[in-house]
Design an enzyme around this catalytic site. Structure first.
Site, PDB file in Angstrom:
ATOM      1  N   HIS A 155      -6.550   3.469   3.276  1.00 18.13           N
ATOM      2  CA  HIS A 155      -5.303   2.793   2.917  1.00 18.13           C
ATOM      3  C   HIS A 155      -4.063   3.660   3.135  1.00 18.13           C
ATOM      4  O   HIS A 155      -3.011   3.156   3.508  1.00 18.13           O
ATOM      5  CB  HIS A 155      -5.383   2.359   1.453  1.00 18.13           C
ATOM      6  CG  HIS A 155      -4.334   1.374   1.050  1.00 18.13           C
ATOM      7  ND1 HIS A 155      -4.144   0.167   1.695  1.00 18.13           N
ATOM      8  CD2 HIS A 155      -3.396   1.408   0.052  1.00 18.13           C
ATOM      9  CE1 HIS A 155      -3.164  -0.497   1.115  1.00 18.13           C
ATOM     10  NE2 HIS A 155      -2.685   0.236   0.128  1.00 18.13           N
TER      11      HIS A 155
ATOM     12  N   ASP B 121      -9.908   0.913   5.187  1.00 18.35           N
ATOM     13  CA  ASP B 121      -8.797   0.455   4.351  1.00 18.35           C
ATOM     14  C   ASP B 121      -9.244  -0.615   3.362  1.00 18.35           C
ATOM     15  O   ASP B 121     -10.048  -1.493   3.689  1.00 18.35           O
ATOM     16  CB  ASP B 121      -7.722  -0.142   5.276  1.00 18.35           C
ATOM     17  CG  ASP B 121      -6.320  -0.085   4.692  1.00 18.35           C
ATOM     18  OD1 ASP B 121      -6.181  -0.233   3.467  1.00 18.35           O
ATOM     19  OD2 ASP B 121      -5.389   0.096   5.485  1.00 18.35           O
TER      20      ASP B 121
ATOM     21  N   SER C  71       1.586  -0.926   2.189  1.00 14.63           N
ATOM     22  CA  SER C  71       0.906  -1.635   1.106  1.00 14.63           C
ATOM     23  C   SER C  71       1.836  -2.723   0.541  1.00 14.63           C
ATOM     24  O   SER C  71       2.239  -3.622   1.272  1.00 14.63           O
ATOM     25  CB  SER C  71       0.448  -0.639   0.039  1.00 14.63           C
ATOM     26  OG  SER C  71      -0.459  -1.231  -0.860  1.00 14.63           O
TER      27      SER C  71
END
Length: 312
Positions: A290, A263, A123
């Site tokens: 995610h 995601d 991320s």
């Protein structure tokens, strides 16, 4: 100088875990080094960069299993301002910029005496990894960008599309409380949770590692709120205009981009990595979102391990 804070030996897991405090700009960065009992010759260390910003390493700590599985050191650290590192709630807004975290990474790396390494970011950690890689540091053997966007404009556009697919009542609650600036209302939190369960982590119940990271972030949301904003899809922080797209061709390290089918980092958000980084590769995990590494940990680590082995 590295200050030894704690030393833990876990023979049950056949790894050694050492935690240290590394001085950084008058503060301290907490570092954990996981070493396998049987290191493999030529296996370079892997640094793991957590997301948020400000989520701490807890939710990505299961990636340390790569130490045993690949015979290499795996290094986690809590970025400054969160977790077990020094918290700076009084720091000015302009303190929290990507270059701060690039400098912190190299401070940690140099303190550990590591010259050649792999770099995995999840991320925000993948965004940070790209920021590090565009500077072409000597010794970077490979880059693994996991569930990350190449710009926040792409991220926000994707979030808006996914948000539009939420149930009507959830969308209405989000809109209402954002308009009225009542983001601490339980109804807003409940609507946010609907999005998170679809696109952030699809495991039920939420894994304890994720809960631990989220809990510490909410206890001191300075970094997350300043750089991102109150939620994943309501980005109003200093990263709002961030982009690495126009610099991606400067990345020379072999790069793997991974994401989940559901995601919040949709294909449109990470397409520039594939299009502009020479010889970049991608892998999408069906059924994941995610936090792919929490949803499909064995499959995730297998894909990463194969790429690491190919680029020692």
């Amino acid at each position: 100088m590295v200050l030894l804070r704690d030393l833990l030996w876990s023979h049950a897991d056949r790894v050694q875990q050492q935690t240290r405090l590394v001085p950084f700009r008058g503060n301290n960065t907490w570092v954990q080094i996981t070493t396998p009992d049987s290191p493999r010759a030529g296996a370079l260390p892997l640094f793991v960069l957590h997301g948020g910003p400000g989520m701490a390493h807890d939710y990505v700590r299961n990636i340390a299993a790569l130490a045993n599985e690949t015979g290499r050191q795996v290094i986690h650290y809590d970025q400054i301002g969160c977790g077990r590192s020094t918290h700076l709630p009084e720091a000015p807004v302009d303190f929290w910029v990507p270059s701060l975290f690039v400098d912190e990474f190299h401070t940690v790396r140099e303190a550990l005496g590591i010259e050649q390494y792999h770099l995995l970011g999840q991320s925000w950690g993948g965004m940070l990894g790209a920021e590090i890689a565009v500077r072409q540091p000597a010794g970077l053997a490979s880059l693994e960008i996991c569930n990350s966007p190449a710009s926040m404009a792409l991220w926000m556009a994707a979030a808006a599309e996914l948000r539009a697919q939420l149930p009507v009542e959830s969308r209405a609650a989000l809109d209402r409380h954002e308009t009225n600036d009542t983001l601490d209302d339980p109804e807003y939190a409940a609507a946010t949770e609907v999005f998170y369960r679809r696109h952030v982590c699809r495991v039920e119940p939420m894994p304890q590692d994720f809960v631990d990271s989220e809990k510490q972030m909410l206890a001191d949301p300075t970094v997350y709120y300043t750089m991102n904003g109150p939620t994943e899809f309501h980005v109003v922080g200093t990263l709002q205009s961030w982009s690495v797209i126009d610099r991606l061709q400067q990345i020379t390290a072999p790069t793997l981009v991974v994401a989940g089918e559901f995601d919040e980092a949709t294909p449109a958000t990470w397409a520039p990595f594939i299009e502009q980084i020479p010889a970049a590769h991608s892998h999408v995990f069906p059924g994941a979102s995610h936090c792919t590494h929490l949803e499909q940990p064995e499959e995730f680590r297998a894909v990463i391990a194969e790429f690491l082995a190919a680029h020692e």
